[in-house]
Scaffold this motif. Structure first.
Motif, PDB file in Angstrom:
ATOM      1  N   ASN A 289       0.833  -1.216   0.000  1.00  0.00           N
ATOM      2  CA  ASN A 289       0.000   0.000   0.000  1.00  0.00           C
ATOM      3  C   ASN A 289       0.859   1.253   0.000  1.00  0.00           C
ATOM      4  OD1 ASN A 289      -2.797  -0.205  -0.244  1.00  0.00           O
ATOM      5  ND2 ASN A 289      -3.012  -1.116   1.778  1.00  0.00           N
ATOM      6  N   LEU A 290       1.938   1.218   0.794  1.00  0.00           N
ATOM      7  CA  LEU A 290       2.845   2.367   0.797  1.00  0.00           C
ATOM      8  C   LEU A 290       3.450   2.584  -0.591  1.00  0.00           C
ATOM      9  CD1 LEU A 290       4.775   1.812   4.170  1.00  0.00           C
ATOM     10  CD2 LEU A 290       3.134   3.624   3.658  1.00  0.00           C
ATOM     11  N   PHE A 291       3.828   1.501  -1.252  1.00  0.00           N
ATOM     12  CA  PHE A 291       4.419   1.614  -2.584  1.00  0.00           C
ATOM     13  C   PHE A 291       3.409   2.137  -3.606  1.00  0.00           C
ATOM     14  CE2 PHE A 291       8.602   0.377  -2.075  1.00  0.00           C
ATOM     15  CZ  PHE A 291       9.226   0.159  -3.290  1.00  0.00           C
ATOM     16  N   LEU A 292       2.152   1.668  -3.486  1.00  0.00           N
ATOM     17  CA  LEU A 292       1.127   2.157  -4.399  1.00  0.00           C
ATOM     18  C   LEU A 292       0.901   3.654  -4.232  1.00  0.00           C
ATOM     19  CD1 LEU A 292      -1.476  -0.734  -4.177  1.00  0.00           C
ATOM     20  CD2 LEU A 292      -0.242  -0.017  -6.230  1.00  0.00           C
ATOM     21  N   ALA A 293       0.882   4.103  -2.962  1.00  0.00           N
ATOM     22  CA  ALA A 293       0.719   5.538  -2.705  1.00  0.00           C
ATOM     23  C   ALA A 293       1.907   6.317  -3.250  1.00  0.00           C
ATOM     24  CB  ALA A 293       0.559   5.775  -1.204  1.00  0.00           C
ATOM     25  N   LYS A 294       3.098   5.773  -3.047  1.00  0.00           N
ATOM     26  CA  LYS A 294       4.308   6.452  -3.528  1.00  0.00           C
ATOM     27  C   LYS A 294       4.330   6.489  -5.060  1.00  0.00           C
ATOM     28  CE  LYS A 294       9.332   6.336  -2.806  1.00  0.00           C
ATOM     29  NZ  LYS A 294       9.816   5.925  -4.125  1.00  0.00           N
ATOM     30  N   ALA A 295       3.897   5.369  -5.665  1.00  0.00           N
ATOM     31  CA  ALA A 295       3.906   5.314  -7.127  1.00  0.00           C
ATOM     32  C   ALA A 295       2.949   6.332  -7.731  1.00  0.00           C
ATOM     33  CB  ALA A 295       3.543   3.908  -7.584  1.00  0.00           C
ATOM     34  N   SER A 296       1.809   6.570  -7.064  1.00  0.00           N
ATOM     35  CA  SER A 296       0.830   7.513  -7.606  1.00  0.00           C
ATOM     36  C   SER A 296       1.373   8.942  -7.614  1.00  0.00           C
ATOM     37  CB  SER A 296      -0.463   7.446  -6.801  1.00  0.00           C
ATOM     38  OG  SER A 296      -0.254   7.934  -5.478  1.00  0.00           O
ATOM     39  N   THR A 297       2.308   9.243  -6.707  1.00  0.00           N
ATOM     40  CA  THR A 297       2.896  10.585  -6.673  1.00  0.00           C
ATOM     41  C   THR A 297       4.069  10.719  -7.643  1.00  0.00           C
ATOM     42  OG1 THR A 297       4.436  10.007  -4.889  1.00  0.00           O
ATOM     43  CG2 THR A 297       2.242  10.788  -4.251  1.00  0.00           C
ATOM     44  N   ARG A 298       4.502   9.597  -8.217  1.00  0.00           N
ATOM     45  CA  ARG A 298       5.671   9.629  -9.111  1.00  0.00           C
ATOM     46  C   ARG A 298       5.282   9.407 -10.562  1.00  0.00           C
ATOM     47  NH1 ARG A 298       9.919   5.415  -7.181  1.00  0.00           N
ATOM     48  NH2 ARG A 298      11.022   6.331  -8.960  1.00  0.00           N
ATOM     49  N   GLN A 299       3.970   9.492 -10.853  1.00  0.00           N
ATOM     50  CA  GLN A 299       3.553   9.174 -12.205  1.00  0.00           C
ATOM     51  C   GLN A 299       4.117  10.156 -13.229  1.00  0.00           C
ATOM     52  OE1 GLN A 299      -0.588   8.435 -12.777  1.00  0.00           O
ATOM     53  NE2 GLN A 299      -0.686   6.812 -11.231  1.00  0.00           N
ATOM     54  N   LYS A 300       4.210  11.434 -12.852  1.00  0.00           N
ATOM     55  CA  LYS A 300       4.752  12.390 -13.810  1.00  0.00           C
ATOM     56  C   LYS A 300       6.223  12.110 -14.078  1.00  0.00           C
ATOM     57  CE  LYS A 300       5.127  17.278 -14.917  1.00  0.00           C
ATOM     58  NZ  LYS A 300       4.815  18.671 -14.514  1.00  0.00           N
ATOM     59  N   GLU A 301       6.973  11.769 -13.005  1.00  0.00           N
ATOM     60  CA  GLU A 301       8.395  11.429 -13.180  1.00  0.00           C
ATOM     61  C   GLU A 301       8.564  10.243 -14.124  1.00  0.00           C
ATOM     62  OE1 GLU A 301      11.645   8.742 -10.908  1.00  0.00           O
ATOM     63  OE2 GLU A 301      10.190   9.799  -9.661  1.00  0.00           O
ATOM     64  N   LEU A 302       7.746   9.179 -13.893  1.00  0.00           N
ATOM     65  CA  LEU A 302       7.838   8.003 -14.749  1.00  0.00           C
ATOM     66  C   LEU A 302       7.419   8.319 -16.174  1.00  0.00           C
ATOM     67  CD1 LEU A 302       6.376   5.340 -12.263  1.00  0.00           C
ATOM     68  CD2 LEU A 302       8.784   5.683 -12.862  1.00  0.00           C
ATOM     69  N   ALA A 303       6.409   9.192 -16.301  1.00  0.00           N
ATOM     70  CA  ALA A 303       5.963   9.572 -17.640  1.00  0.00           C
ATOM     71  C   ALA A 303       7.062  10.306 -18.388  1.00  0.00           C
ATOM     72  CB  ALA A 303       4.703  10.426 -17.550  1.00  0.00           C
ATOM     73  N   VAL A 304       7.778  11.180 -17.696  1.00  0.00           N
ATOM     74  CA  VAL A 304       8.896  11.907 -18.329  1.00  0.00           C
ATOM     75  C   VAL A 304       9.963  10.917 -18.777  1.00  0.00           C
ATOM     76  CG1 VAL A 304      10.774  13.530 -17.901  1.00  0.00           C
ATOM     77  CG2 VAL A 304       8.469  14.055 -17.108  1.00  0.00           C
ATOM     78  N   ARG A 305      10.287   9.916 -17.935  1.00  0.00           N
ATOM     79  CA  ARG A 305      11.302   8.935 -18.297  1.00  0.00           C
ATOM     80  C   ARG A 305      10.859   8.110 -19.496  1.00  0.00           C
ATOM     81  NH1 ARG A 305      13.258   5.445 -13.474  1.00  0.00           N
ATOM     82  NH2 ARG A 305      14.888   4.994 -15.013  1.00  0.00           N
ATOM     83  N   ALA A 306       9.548   7.771 -19.506  1.00  0.00           N
ATOM     84  CA  ALA A 306       9.042   7.005 -20.642  1.00  0.00           C
ATOM     85  C   ALA A 306       9.066   7.849 -21.916  1.00  0.00           C
ATOM     86  CB  ALA A 306       7.617   6.530 -20.362  1.00  0.00           C
ATOM     87  N   ALA A 307       8.736   9.134 -21.779  1.00  0.00           N
ATOM     88  CA  ALA A 307       8.751  10.017 -22.943  1.00  0.00           C
ATOM     89  C   ALA A 307      10.159  10.200 -23.491  1.00  0.00           C
ATOM     90  CB  ALA A 307       8.147  11.372 -22.582  1.00  0.00           C
ATOM     91  N   LEU A 308      11.146  10.093 -22.623  1.00  0.00           N
ATOM     92  CA  LEU A 308      12.544  10.237 -23.045  1.00  0.00           C
ATOM     93  C   LEU A 308      13.148   8.934 -23.563  1.00  0.00           C
ATOM     94  CD1 LEU A 308      13.899  12.569 -20.219  1.00  0.00           C
ATOM     95  CD2 LEU A 308      13.310  13.187 -22.564  1.00  0.00           C
ATOM     96  N   GLY A 309      12.306   7.859 -23.629  1.00  0.00           N
ATOM     97  CA  GLY A 309      12.789   6.633 -24.261  1.00  0.00           C
ATOM     98  C   GLY A 309      12.908   5.430 -23.363  1.00  0.00           C
ATOM     99  N   ALA A 310      12.599   5.544 -22.075  1.00  0.00           N
ATOM    100  CA  ALA A 310      12.693   4.380 -21.180  1.00  0.00           C
ATOM    101  C   ALA A 310      11.623   3.358 -21.561  1.00  0.00           C
ATOM    102  CB  ALA A 310      12.508   4.812 -19.738  1.00  0.00           C
ATOM    103  N   SER A 311      12.022   2.115 -21.706  1.00  0.00           N
ATOM    104  CA  SER A 311      11.082   1.058 -22.075  1.00  0.00           C
ATOM    105  C   SER A 311      10.246   0.648 -20.875  1.00  0.00           C
ATOM    106  CB  SER A 311      11.839  -0.157 -22.606  1.00  0.00           C
ATOM    107  OG  SER A 311      12.628  -0.738 -21.572  1.00  0.00           O
ATOM    108  N   ARG A 312       9.118  -0.041 -21.162  1.00  0.00           N
ATOM    109  CA  ARG A 312       8.298  -0.535 -20.070  1.00  0.00           C
ATOM    110  C   ARG A 312       9.087  -1.503 -19.196  1.00  0.00           C
ATOM    111  NH1 ARG A 312       2.193  -1.654 -22.422  1.00  0.00           N
ATOM    112  NH2 ARG A 312       1.706   0.523 -22.938  1.00  0.00           N
ATOM    113  N   ARG A 313       9.897  -2.346 -19.831  1.00  0.00           N
ATOM    114  CA  ARG A 313      10.699  -3.305 -19.065  1.00  0.00           C
ATOM    115  C   ARG A 313      11.635  -2.574 -18.117  1.00  0.00           C
ATOM    116  NH1 ARG A 313      15.781  -5.379 -19.857  1.00  0.00           N
ATOM    117  NH2 ARG A 313      16.179  -7.449 -18.947  1.00  0.00           N
ATOM    118  N   ARG A 314      12.217  -1.467 -18.580  1.00  0.00           N
ATOM    119  CA  ARG A 314      13.151  -0.714 -17.732  1.00  0.00           C
ATOM    120  C   ARG A 314      12.413  -0.082 -16.552  1.00  0.00           C
ATOM    121  NH1 ARG A 314      18.061   2.044 -18.302  1.00  0.00           N
ATOM    122  NH2 ARG A 314      18.758   2.300 -16.133  1.00  0.00           N
ATOM    123  N   LEU A 315      11.203   0.441 -16.799  1.00  0.00           N
ATOM    124  CA  LEU A 315      10.430   1.041 -15.711  1.00  0.00           C
ATOM    125  C   LEU A 315      10.027  -0.012 -14.677  1.00  0.00           C
ATOM    126  CD1 LEU A 315       8.108   3.471 -17.716  1.00  0.00           C
ATOM    127  CD2 LEU A 315      10.154   4.048 -16.384  1.00  0.00           C
TER     128      LEU A 315
END
Length: 804
Positions: A289-315
């Protein structure tokens, strides 16, 4: 490798940036992993680790089967000699019996537990001594010189690790035994308390009773347990043909040595292991649950990394790396907690758990901890990792999406985890409640005597100094007189057994007026030789007739006192006073009759959780025994008399050890050590489970309040009252709690059936336990919901509307 190192560096940075999150997650994991490691260390030592003998799978225990006593009963000498002479299935056969020895000549006299064993005993186990030798084949024959093998502990503690002691005599019970060998430290058979082994001399028997020998054997290569049982069944049939009085139900039972050693505690340890497994799952749910809450606050960060070319496997790998790193940190802290936990487990001193000396953190325990940590890290970070691979880049990169990006799927998953936590916590709490309730009832059992202000000790009179009955009587009279003279002493008694779990001996008996029966149907009673004031010292009530007196001595009319159970079963609807009873059944028709002079209340000698057996009390003055327990009733704290009691004994004989000097309250406490061991541990795990469940619910509700601050601001701006907001948040928590309690109750009804054999006078579906556990968990959960709900009612609508 470079990618892995980069992911590790990034994981370290992210965890270091959120110290509060990291600390809570690591501590939560450490509680679950540490508890599992501590219990697994016991399971590993007792159930999984092979016995420290050569080819331990070939070792078996052999019992006789006497249906009127128990499914597994000791052997008699005739059983063992017949077995040994007709053996084909076994490579080695041996027998042993317990004995108590007075060790003198080296400082303060000491009482040591020993085993008298046949010459093939050590060869059966295939264990060589660390010093000297074991017994030669002819050293257990009548007339052989007395020899002894000692444990490593005895050699170090009593003999000062003197290597020259081998080959020289030591004094046991006043007899010089030649010390021929010292066993290695890991040899602990029949049990860890045994310190000396003497050669057991078996004289040709004149009858089949008494039954006091334990049989142990090694199967021949290629012979199965089933084949051995078939051979022993044939032997039993031949013995029955030669001894018709044994009946047709008599026989032999063979079980593996491992089953014999650990059979009684296997279920207890598996229940504890299953319980800490539930606690670990609750911990993982919390961290997920803590990780899910933390992940929801990091969605923009992950989106930026994905937009810059990070693969789903890497994420996915990045999220899993953070979870595994966090879990390994929890595992390291858990090892520290487990080390302390093992010390606490051993401090509880469970009496019936074998091989406790082998409990510790070894390679297998470390491997278990590492595996649990890695698997746990993958499990609780898997859902956030998969979620990171399903990002909607456009929505996540929008500034307006920051407040409510988790979506329905995330809410549902977080709610499901809370429901799982609650249900698991309730299972643990119900199990602990049942155990604690059973322990409470066991401690309230009427044992038939008054343990308050009662001091006890054990005295053994060696045959070398007290061979004649008159000598034993003189010593016992002088001892009782000396103890009575001590200040504060009210009464002194002496007996050959100690309640609640030390019955010295049992044997067949014949009651006057009962029809003649075969030996296998002859009733059995516990036999107790007691002094005149034994019953007064223990506070055992007299129901009919009289107690023993000083006149009931050698040369006088043979008398006996029976307990209430024997009177009710074998003298129904009649007064037993004046009737006659004698030891022995059909095999001993010439035994003298004794006149029954009294009936006393039942005393439990075979455990508080068992019904009192028929009891036959004999006058110690008419048949003194070499070993006896002394009972001193005092008017003050009994242990304060300990030094004075020892001085009285040593003033009569300076070579007599005073063994097991303790208050009867201590003895009573020790008698329930195993159920207390289970109850304390399950109670501790239930407390941890309740705390973790409360933290999990609090975390989910707090996250919901933070996430829905904008919505609550609008509600309040439109006229919603604080009570409406409070009801909204608490209602959501109550819904999750109710679902968890319902699932937990269903699962508890199914799982608690496995506890049935561990409970005393408590049903597995005990309504009170289920109800109290449910109410306590629900109240705790609602209290955890109330804190964030109260905070939500204090939100300023203007601030909330500007939140986004």
């Amino acid at each position: 490798m470079a990618t892995i190192l980069q992911d590790l560096k990034h994981a370290f940075r992210m965890l270091a940036k959120n110290p509060a999150f990291t600390a809570v997650a690591v501590l939560t994991l450490a509680l679950g992993i540490g508890a599992n490691t501590a219990i697994f260390s016991v399971v590993n030592a007792v159930l999984l680790r092979p016995l420290p003998y050569e080819e331990p799978s070939q070792l078996v225990k052999v019992w006789s089967y006497r249906p009127q006593v128990a499914e597994r009963s000791p052997l008699c000498v005739a059983d063992f000699l017949d077995w040994r002479s007709a053996n084909h299935a076994f490579q080695h056969v041996a027998a042993y019996g317990y004995n108590l020895f007075s060790f003198t000549g080296k400082g303060t006299p000491a009482r040591v537990l020993g085993a008298a064993v046949t010459a093939d005993f050590f060869s059966t186990f295939g264990v060589n001594p660390s010093l000297g030798r074991t017994f030669m084949p002819d050293e257990d024959r009548p007339g052989s010189a007395p020899v002894v093998v000692v444990s490593r502990h005895f050699w170090e503690r009593r003999l000062g690790s003197d290597r020259n002691a081998v080959g020289h005599p030591i004094t046991l019970n006043g007899v010089a035994y030649t010390l021929v060998g010292v066993m290695p430290a890991n040899f602990e058979f029949p049990e860890s308390r045994v310190e000396v082994w003497t050669a057991l001399t078996l004289d040709p028997p004149t009858r089949r009773a008494p039954y006091f020998l334990q049989g142990v054997a090694r199967l021949n290569p290629g012979v199965s347990l089933t084949q051995a049982n078939v051979e022993m069944a044939g032997l039993a049939h031949r013995i029955q043909q030669d001894n018709p009085n044994l009946g047709t139900n008599w026989g032999f039972t063979i079980v593996s040595l491992r089953e014999s050693v650990v059979g009684d505690v296997r279920q207890t340890l598996l229940v504890l292991l299953g319980t800490v497994g539930f606690v670990l799952l609750i911990s993982l749910s919390n961290v997920a649950n803590l990780f899910l809450a933390k992940a929801s606050t990091r969605q923009k960060e992950l989106a930026v990394r994905a937009a810059l070319g990070a693969s789903r496997r890497r994420l996915i790998l990045q999220t899993l790396t953070e979870g595994i790193l966090l879990s390994l940190a929890g595992g390291l802290l858990g090892l520290i907690l487990a080390h302390w936990g093992i010390d606490l487990l051993l401090a509880l001193e469970p009496q019936n758990v074998p091989r406790l000396s082998a409990v510790g953190i070894d390679g297998w325990v470390l491997g278990f901890t590492a595996a649990v940590s890695l698997l746990g890290g993958v499990l609780f970070s898997l859902f956030p990792a998969l979620g990171s691979a399903r990002l909607n880049l456009i929505d996540s990169l929008k500034e307006s999406g920051r407040g409510s990006t988790e979506g329905f799927r995330g809410h549902r998953l977080r709610g499901a985890l809370v429901v799982a936590e609650v249900s698991l916590a309730l299972i643990v709490m119900v199990g602990a409640g049942l155990m604690i309730n059973a322990l409470r009832r066991l401690q309230r059992v009427n044992a038939g005597f008054n343990s308050a202000n009662l001091l006890t000790m054990q005295i053994g009179l060696p045959d070398s100094s007290y061979a004649k009955p008159e000598q034993k009587l003189v010593f016992s009279r002088r001892l009782i007189e000396g103890l009575r003279a001590l200040p504060g002493v009210q009464t002194v008694g002496l007996g050959t057994a100690r309640p609640p779990d030390n019955e010295a001996v049992s044997d067949y008996f014949t009651a006057e007026g009962q029809p003649q029966v075969a030996a296998n149907d002859t009733p059995v009673a516990g036999l107790y030789n007691v002094s005149p004031d034994y019953f007064k010292a223990l506070g055992v009530p007299l129901l009919k007739g009289r107690y023993f007196t000083d006149a009931d001595s050698m040369g006088a009319l043979s008398v006996a006192i029976i307990n209430e159970t024997l009177a009710r079963k074998y003298f129904p609807n009649q007064d037993p006073i004046g009737k006659h009873i004698k030891e022995g059944g059909a095999e001993r028709p010439n035994n003298p009759w004794m006149t029954i002079v009294g009936v006393v209340g039942d005393v439990k000698y075979v455990g508080l959780n068992n019904e009192a057996d028929p009891g036959l009390y004999l006058s110690y003055l008419q048949g003194p025994w070499p070993d006896a327990f002394v009972y001193v009733r005092t008017s003050n704290a009994p242990l304060t008399l300990g030094p004075a009691v020892q001085s009285v004994v040593w003033s009569l004989d300076k070579n007599l050890p005073v063994d097991e000097l303790a208050s009867m309250d201590q003895i009573m406490s020790k008698s329930v050590s195993e159920p207390r061991f289970r109850s304390v541990l399950l109670g501790a795990f239930a407390t941890v489970a309740l705390l973790l469940a409360a933290i999990g619910i609090y975390g989910v509700m707090s996250y919901m309040v933070n996430e829905r601050t904008h919505e609550m601001g609008i509600r309040m701006a439109l006229g919603a009252q604080p009570s409406n907001v409070l009801r909204l948040v608490v209602g959501r928590g109550a819904l999750l709690t109710g679902a968890g309690v319902c699932l937990g109750l269903i699962a508890s009804i199914v799982l608690t059936r496995f506890l049935a054999s561990l409970l005393f006078e408590v049903k597995t579906n005990d309504f009170t336990t289920f109800a109290l556990s449910s109410v306590l968990l629900s109240a705790t959960a609602l209290a955890a919901c109330y804190v964030p709900a109260r905070r939500a009612t204090k939100v300023d609508p203007l601030v909330a509307l500007r939140h986004e």
